[in-house]
Design an enzyme around this catalytic site. Structure first.
Site, PDB file in Angstrom:
ATOM      1  N   SER A  21       0.814  -1.227   0.000  1.00 11.91           N
ATOM      2  CA  SER A  21       0.000   0.000   0.000  1.00 11.91           C
ATOM      3  C   SER A  21       0.843   1.270   0.000  1.00 11.91           C
ATOM      4  O   SER A  21       0.410   2.317  -0.469  1.00 11.91           O
ATOM      5  CB  SER A  21      -0.926   0.014   1.224  1.00 11.91           C
ATOM      6  N   GLY A  58      -2.027  -4.232   1.143  1.00 11.84           N
ATOM      7  CA  GLY A  58      -2.192  -5.452   1.933  1.00 11.84           C
ATOM      8  C   GLY A  58      -1.198  -6.541   1.615  1.00 11.84           C
ATOM      9  O   GLY A  58      -1.139  -7.553   2.313  1.00 11.84           O
ATOM     10  N   ASN A  86       3.734  -5.113   5.801  1.00 14.96           N
ATOM     11  CA  ASN A  86       2.572  -5.894   6.247  1.00 14.96           C
ATOM     12  C   ASN A  86       2.985  -7.143   7.023  1.00 14.96           C
ATOM     13  O   ASN A  86       2.285  -7.561   7.941  1.00 14.96           O
ATOM     14  CB  ASN A  86       1.664  -6.247   5.067  1.00 14.96           C
ATOM     15  N   ASP A 167      -4.832   6.589  10.124  1.00 15.99           N
ATOM     16  CA  ASP A 167      -4.447   5.266  10.632  1.00 15.99           C
ATOM     17  C   ASP A 167      -3.026   5.266  11.221  1.00 15.99           C
ATOM     18  O   ASP A 167      -2.598   4.295  11.839  1.00 15.99           O
ATOM     19  CB  ASP A 167      -4.577   4.189   9.541  1.00 15.99           C
ATOM     20  N   HIS A 170      -0.179   5.032   6.912  1.00 20.15           N
ATOM     21  CA  HIS A 170      -0.020   5.409   5.502  1.00 20.15           C
ATOM     22  C   HIS A 170       0.243   6.910   5.370  1.00 20.15           C
ATOM     23  O   HIS A 170      -0.480   7.713   5.958  1.00 20.15           O
ATOM     24  CB  HIS A 170      -1.273   5.017   4.707  1.00 20.15           C
TER      25      HIS A 170
END
Length: 198
Positions: A21, A58, A86, A167, A170
């Site tokens: 991502s 992801g 991830n 979040d 990011h």
């Protein structure tokens, strides 16, 4: 041997940003994604490059490995590999991440495609023991394959509230700008190795 070819390369240099991502541009307008901003920054510095965005939100290192061949088309002249965040966020065994990245690098070497690795660091909340197993993966693989390493993709952005989306993981468009500015010299050094001076 200094061959001053007067034939300027008519074709742009074709790079692929292969990642998760952080490459794909999760939560951002397409124009704010890392590959787009990096391409613009390189063009502003006189480099004729096209950077394809092969980021999938992801993706773990294992997922990246499973889609490697169809994500990197023939004719690609260089790949920036940005994977592993991830794996760390999920607390996956660092040995799995290392094995998958190793296979990615081996496969690209087999195909004769030069690679630059963008390293990742484990989040502090996973503890020191995990960090000590995860963080050195990238330097080890860069040395094994003799490829350039940019030590930490999120350098200057990780943990900076104002540069990350809600979040906290990011980057915002501003955060991506900082990533691009920081990685730019390393990418310029990498692409200088991809074409003979002409």
């Amino acid at each position: 041997m200094m061959a001053h070819g007067t034939l300027a390369a008519a074709e742009p240099l074709r790079l692929v940003a292969f990642g998760d991502s952080l490459t794909a541009g999760y939560g951002l307008a397409a124009t704010d994604a890392f590959p787009v901003q990096l391409q613009a920054a390189l063009k502003a510095r006189g480099h004729d490059v096209v950077i394809e965005n092969a980021g999938v939100s992801g993706d773990t290192t294992s997922a990246g490995l499973s889609r490697l061949d169809w994500s990197i088309p023939d004719g690609t002249q260089g790949v920036i590999v940005e994977l592993g965040a991830n794996d760390a966020l999920r607390g996956l065994d660092p040995a799995i991440a290392e094995a998958s990245l190793d296979k990615i690098l081996a496969r690209l070497k087999e195909r004769g495609i030069p690679v630059m690795i963008a390293g990742m660091r484990a989040p502090p909340n996973l503890g020191k023991a995990y960090q000590e197993r995860f963080d050195p993966i990238y330097a080890r693989l860069a040395e094994k394959y003799g490829v350039p390493l940019y030590p930490f993709f999120l350098d200057g952005v990780a943990g900076q509230v104002a540069l990350n989306q809600r979040d906290g993981i990011h980057p915002t468009p501003e955060g991506v700008k900082i990533i691009v500015a920081n990685i730019l010299p390393a990418v310029e050094a990498f692409i200088a190795t991809l074409r003979p001076p002409g």
